[in-house]
Design a protein around this motif. Structure first.
Motif, PDB file in Angstrom:
ATOM      1  N   GLN A  71       2.018   2.640   1.126  1.00 47.03           N
ATOM      2  CA  GLN A  71       1.951   1.253   0.660  1.00 47.03           C
ATOM      3  C   GLN A  71       1.363   0.326   1.722  1.00 47.03           C
ATOM      4  O   GLN A  71       1.233  -0.873   1.502  1.00 47.03           O
ATOM      5  N   THR A  72       0.990   0.876   2.870  1.00 42.82           N
ATOM      6  CA  THR A  72       0.444   0.066   3.959  1.00 42.82           C
ATOM      7  C   THR A  72      -0.861  -0.592   3.544  1.00 42.82           C
ATOM      8  O   THR A  72      -1.723   0.025   2.923  1.00 42.82           O
ATOM      9  N   ARG A  73      -0.994  -1.859   3.886  1.00 40.71           N
ATOM     10  CA  ARG A  73      -2.232  -2.596   3.626  1.00 40.71           C
ATOM     11  C   ARG A  73      -3.060  -2.657   4.905  1.00 40.71           C
ATOM     12  O   ARG A  73      -2.585  -2.382   5.995  1.00 40.71           O
ATOM     13  N   GLY A  74      -4.299  -3.042   4.775  1.00 43.47           N
ATOM     14  CA  GLY A  74      -5.163  -3.174   5.935  1.00 43.47           C
ATOM     15  C   GLY A  74      -6.027  -1.938   6.126  1.00 43.47           C
ATOM     16  O   GLY A  74      -5.835  -0.905   5.486  1.00 43.47           O
ATOM     17  N   SER A  75      -6.994  -2.050   7.037  1.00 41.72           N
ATOM     18  CA  SER A  75      -7.961  -0.974   7.230  1.00 41.72           C
ATOM     19  C   SER A  75      -8.057  -0.502   8.676  1.00 41.72           C
ATOM     20  O   SER A  75      -8.849   0.383   8.972  1.00 41.72           O
ATOM     21  N   VAL A  76      -7.276  -1.083   9.580  1.00 43.15           N
ATOM     22  CA  VAL A  76      -7.321  -0.670  10.977  1.00 43.15           C
ATOM     23  C   VAL A  76      -5.905  -0.395  11.472  1.00 43.15           C
ATOM     24  O   VAL A  76      -4.930  -0.819  10.859  1.00 43.15           O
ATOM     25  N   GLY A  77      -5.820   0.325  12.576  1.00 40.52           N
ATOM     26  CA  GLY A  77      -4.522   0.644  13.139  1.00 40.52           C
ATOM     27  C   GLY A  77      -4.073   2.042  12.761  1.00 40.52           C
ATOM     28  O   GLY A  77      -4.578   2.651  11.804  1.00 40.52           O
ATOM     29  N   ALA A  78      -3.100   2.565  13.502  1.00 40.79           N
ATOM     30  CA  ALA A  78      -2.643   3.941  13.309  1.00 40.79           C
ATOM     31  C   ALA A  78      -2.073   4.179  11.915  1.00 40.79           C
ATOM     32  O   ALA A  78      -2.328   5.212  11.291  1.00 40.79           O
ATOM     33  N   GLU A  79      -1.290   3.224  11.407  1.00 44.07           N
ATOM     34  CA  GLU A  79      -0.674   3.423  10.088  1.00 44.07           C
ATOM     35  C   GLU A  79      -1.726   3.484   8.990  1.00 44.07           C
ATOM     36  O   GLU A  79      -1.632   4.304   8.069  1.00 44.07           O
ATOM     37  N   ALA A  80      -2.740   2.622   9.073  1.00 37.68           N
ATOM     38  CA  ALA A  80      -3.807   2.639   8.070  1.00 37.68           C
ATOM     39  C   ALA A  80      -4.573   3.958   8.117  1.00 37.68           C
ATOM     40  O   ALA A  80      -4.938   4.524   7.079  1.00 37.68           O
ATOM     41  N   ARG A  81      -4.821   4.475   9.317  1.00 34.13           N
ATOM     42  CA  ARG A  81      -5.538   5.738   9.458  1.00 34.13           C
ATOM     43  C   ARG A  81      -4.717   6.891   8.883  1.00 34.13           C
ATOM     44  O   ARG A  81      -5.247   7.775   8.201  1.00 34.13           O
ATOM     45  N   MET A  82      -3.415   6.913   9.191  1.00 31.14           N
ATOM     46  CA  MET A  82      -2.560   7.969   8.653  1.00 31.14           C
ATOM     47  C   MET A  82      -2.472   7.879   7.139  1.00 31.14           C
ATOM     48  O   MET A  82      -2.492   8.900   6.436  1.00 31.14           O
ATOM     49  N   ARG A  83      -2.354   6.663   6.620  1.00 30.05           N
ATOM     50  CA  ARG A  83      -2.311   6.476   5.166  1.00 30.05           C
ATOM     51  C   ARG A  83      -3.553   7.065   4.511  1.00 30.05           C
ATOM     52  O   ARG A  83      -3.470   7.782   3.498  1.00 30.05           O
ATOM     53  N   ASP A  84      -4.729   6.794   5.079  1.00 31.10           N
ATOM     54  CA  ASP A  84      -5.970   7.269   4.475  1.00 31.10           C
ATOM     55  C   ASP A  84      -6.063   8.783   4.486  1.00 31.10           C
ATOM     56  O   ASP A  84      -6.567   9.395   3.540  1.00 31.10           O
ATOM     57  N   VAL A  85      -5.577   9.430   5.556  1.00 32.99           N
ATOM     58  CA  VAL A  85      -5.593  10.893   5.616  1.00 32.99           C
ATOM     59  C   VAL A  85      -4.659  11.473   4.555  1.00 32.99           C
ATOM     60  O   VAL A  85      -4.998  12.446   3.864  1.00 32.99           O
ATOM     61  N   ILE A  86      -3.477  10.878   4.387  1.00 32.87           N
ATOM     62  CA  ILE A  86      -2.541  11.345   3.362  1.00 32.87           C
ATOM     63  C   ILE A  86      -3.123  11.150   1.968  1.00 32.87           C
ATOM     64  O   ILE A  86      -3.037  12.032   1.102  1.00 32.87           O
ATOM     65  N   LEU A  87      -3.733   9.996   1.743  1.00 37.34           N
ATOM     66  CA  LEU A  87      -4.345   9.735   0.438  1.00 37.34           C
ATOM     67  C   LEU A  87      -5.464  10.722   0.130  1.00 37.34           C
ATOM     68  O   LEU A  87      -5.628  11.149  -1.020  1.00 37.34           O
ATOM     69  N   ASP A  88      -6.236  11.092   1.151  1.00 38.29           N
ATOM     70  CA  ASP A  88      -7.282  12.087   0.941  1.00 38.29           C
ATOM     71  C   ASP A  88      -6.684  13.413   0.500  1.00 38.29           C
ATOM     72  O   ASP A  88      -7.195  14.076  -0.407  1.00 38.29           O
ATOM     73  N   GLN A  89      -5.585  13.803   1.129  1.00 42.16           N
ATOM     74  CA  GLN A  89      -4.933  15.067   0.781  1.00 42.16           C
ATOM     75  C   GLN A  89      -4.412  15.024  -0.649  1.00 42.16           C
ATOM     76  O   GLN A  89      -4.596  15.977  -1.421  1.00 42.16           O
ATOM     77  N   VAL A  90      -3.762  13.932  -1.010  1.00 44.38           N
ATOM     78  CA  VAL A  90      -3.221  13.800  -2.365  1.00 44.38           C
ATOM     79  C   VAL A  90      -4.348  13.739  -3.390  1.00 44.38           C
ATOM     80  O   VAL A  90      -4.310  14.422  -4.425  1.00 44.38           O
ATOM     81  N   SER A  91      -5.357  12.934  -3.106  1.00 42.46           N
ATOM     82  CA  SER A  91      -6.427  12.734  -4.085  1.00 42.46           C
ATOM     83  C   SER A  91      -7.204  14.021  -4.335  1.00 42.46           C
ATOM     84  O   SER A  91      -7.650  14.273  -5.459  1.00 42.46           O
ATOM     85  N   TYR A  92      -7.356  14.863  -3.302  1.00 43.24           N
ATOM     86  CA  TYR A  92      -8.058  16.132  -3.511  1.00 43.24           C
ATOM     87  C   TYR A  92      -7.316  16.977  -4.560  1.00 43.24           C
ATOM     88  O   TYR A  92      -7.911  17.460  -5.522  1.00 43.24           O
ATOM     89  N   GLY A  93      -6.005  17.150  -4.373  1.00 40.98           N
ATOM     90  CA  GLY A  93      -5.233  17.938  -5.324  1.00 40.98           C
ATOM     91  C   GLY A  93      -5.219  17.335  -6.718  1.00 40.98           C
ATOM     92  O   GLY A  93      -5.287  18.053  -7.726  1.00 40.98           O
ATOM     93  N   VAL A  94      -5.152  16.012  -6.785  1.00 42.71           N
ATOM     94  CA  VAL A  94      -5.136  15.329  -8.079  1.00 42.71           C
ATOM     95  C   VAL A  94      -6.464  15.507  -8.804  1.00 42.71           C
ATOM     96  O   VAL A  94      -6.507  15.836  -9.991  1.00 42.71           O
ATOM     97  N   TRP A  95      -7.582  15.308  -8.083  1.00 41.09           N
ATOM     98  CA  TRP A  95      -8.891  15.424  -8.724  1.00 41.09           C
ATOM     99  C   TRP A  95      -9.154  16.853  -9.205  1.00 41.09           C
ATOM    100  O   TRP A  95      -9.757  17.054 -10.261  1.00 41.09           O
ATOM    101  N   VAL A  96      -8.724  17.856  -8.440  1.00 42.64           N
ATOM    102  CA  VAL A  96      -8.910  19.242  -8.890  1.00 42.64           C
ATOM    103  C   VAL A  96      -8.226  19.447 -10.230  1.00 42.64           C
ATOM    104  O   VAL A  96      -8.816  19.993 -11.178  1.00 42.64           O
ATOM    105  N   GLN A  97      -6.979  19.013 -10.339  1.00 38.92           N
ATOM    106  CA  GLN A  97      -6.241  19.195 -11.594  1.00 38.92           C
ATOM    107  C   GLN A  97      -6.888  18.430 -12.746  1.00 38.92           C
ATOM    108  O   GLN A  97      -7.034  18.954 -13.853  1.00 38.92           O
ATOM    109  N   LEU A  98      -7.269  17.190 -12.492  1.00 39.94           N
ATOM    110  CA  LEU A  98      -7.873  16.388 -13.547  1.00 39.94           C
ATOM    111  C   LEU A  98      -9.202  16.981 -14.012  1.00 39.94           C
ATOM    112  O   LEU A  98      -9.498  17.019 -15.215  1.00 39.94           O
ATOM    113  N   LEU A  99      -9.990  17.459 -13.058  1.00 35.85           N
ATOM    114  CA  LEU A  99     -11.305  17.998 -13.403  1.00 35.85           C
ATOM    115  C   LEU A  99     -11.194  19.300 -14.190  1.00 35.85           C
ATOM    116  O   LEU A  99     -11.901  19.497 -15.193  1.00 35.85           O
TER     117      LEU A  99
END
Length: 270
Positions: free
Chosen positions: A159-187
């Motif tokens: 739920q972190t907002r913003g685009s810089v800082g350690a938390e934003a970077r970690m959030r984006d890596v986690i979202l990439d991991q989740v989105s990959y699995g989600v897109w595979v299933q949807l596709l």
């Protein structure tokens, strides 16, 4: 794009016709949506570019992030000066990050895919164990993404907002991991649902096929691509090959390398 940018990222012999394309990435964290709009295919020269980007409203919610990138389109051959990127598809420059806030009236349609945080341990319809997320297809017309709040630190980080800082970077890596699995299933589900006429029943299926099918088969004909995807998914002989194509396309679409590099760079500063 300023002349100084070209001089900074290309050797002198390439500056008159820079081997680069310019595109804008489109990202919405709330719906795990990503896309890109190509502005200039190759030999992108310095100057101003008038850009108009159309985003389907049913694919986004909350805030959209837009950022331009300049990417090499050719590998450098032979020996050349050091200090310049030399591989095809390397991002060599980026621009300002812009935000677009999407307003939604209450009477409008909801996003095609809903998301919600909940404790998996307290809900019988969700998997047990330490699962991070679960894509729920009990209502096939409206898949739902559940995030496991039994992992409170991760759930809060998403739920972190913003685009810089350690938390934003970690959030984006986690979202990439989740989105990959989600897109595979949807596709896979969308491709398997294509009928003999090339049609699908639900809006989210059409959105997924419109987004990915043509790139999977390198064709501009959506109907041809969806038919080929359905046939490949239903044939045990071609299934491994189409899954490899899906993996390659999603790596290109999500580009997890970018967020991992940002996280690594952030870690080096701590």
């Amino acid at each position: 794009m300023p002349e100084e940018a070209v001089q900074a990222v290309f050797p002198e012999n390439e500056r008159s016709e820079p081997p680069a394309k310019l595109y804008v990435t489109i990202r919405c964290h709330e719906t795990i949506y990503r896309d890109r709009e190509v502005i200039s295919e190759t030999h992108t020269t310095p100057g101003e570019y008038d850009v108009s980007i159309e985003v389907s409203k049913h694919t986004v919610r909350g805030t959209i992030e837009l950022r331009p990138y300049l990417v090499r389109t050719e590998a450098r051959s032979g020996k050349g000066p050091n200090g310049y990127a030399d591989q095809k598809n390397f991002r060599v420059a980026s621009g300002t990050l812009y935000y677009v806030v999407v307003d939604r009236h209450e009477e409008e349609e909801r996003a095609a895919i809903d998301g919600e945080r909940v404790r998996f341990s307290q809900n019988a319809h969700l998997p047990d164990g330490n699962k991070l997320y679960y894509l729920d297809f009990r209502n096939e017309s409206r898949p739902k993404l559940w995030i496991n709040s039994d992992h409170p630190r991760i759930a809060e980080l998403l739920q972190t907002r913003g685009s810089v800082g350690a938390e934003a970077r970690m959030r984006d890596v986690i979202l990439d991991q989740v989105s990959y699995g989600v897109w595979v299933q949807l596709l896979v589900r969308a491709g398997s649902a294509v009928d003999v006429e090339g049609d699908v029943e639900h809006e989210w299926q059409e959105m997924v096929l419109q987004t990915f099918a043509r790139n999977l088969y390198e064709t501009s004909d959506v109907s041809e691509a969806t038919h080929r995807l359905r046939d490949d998914l239903s044939d045990p002989q071609t299934l491994p090959h189409v899954m490899q194509r899906i993996d390659s396309e999603l790596q290109e679409y999500i580009d997890p390398r970018e967020q991992l590099i940002h996280l690594m760079e952030e870690g080096l500063q701590i």
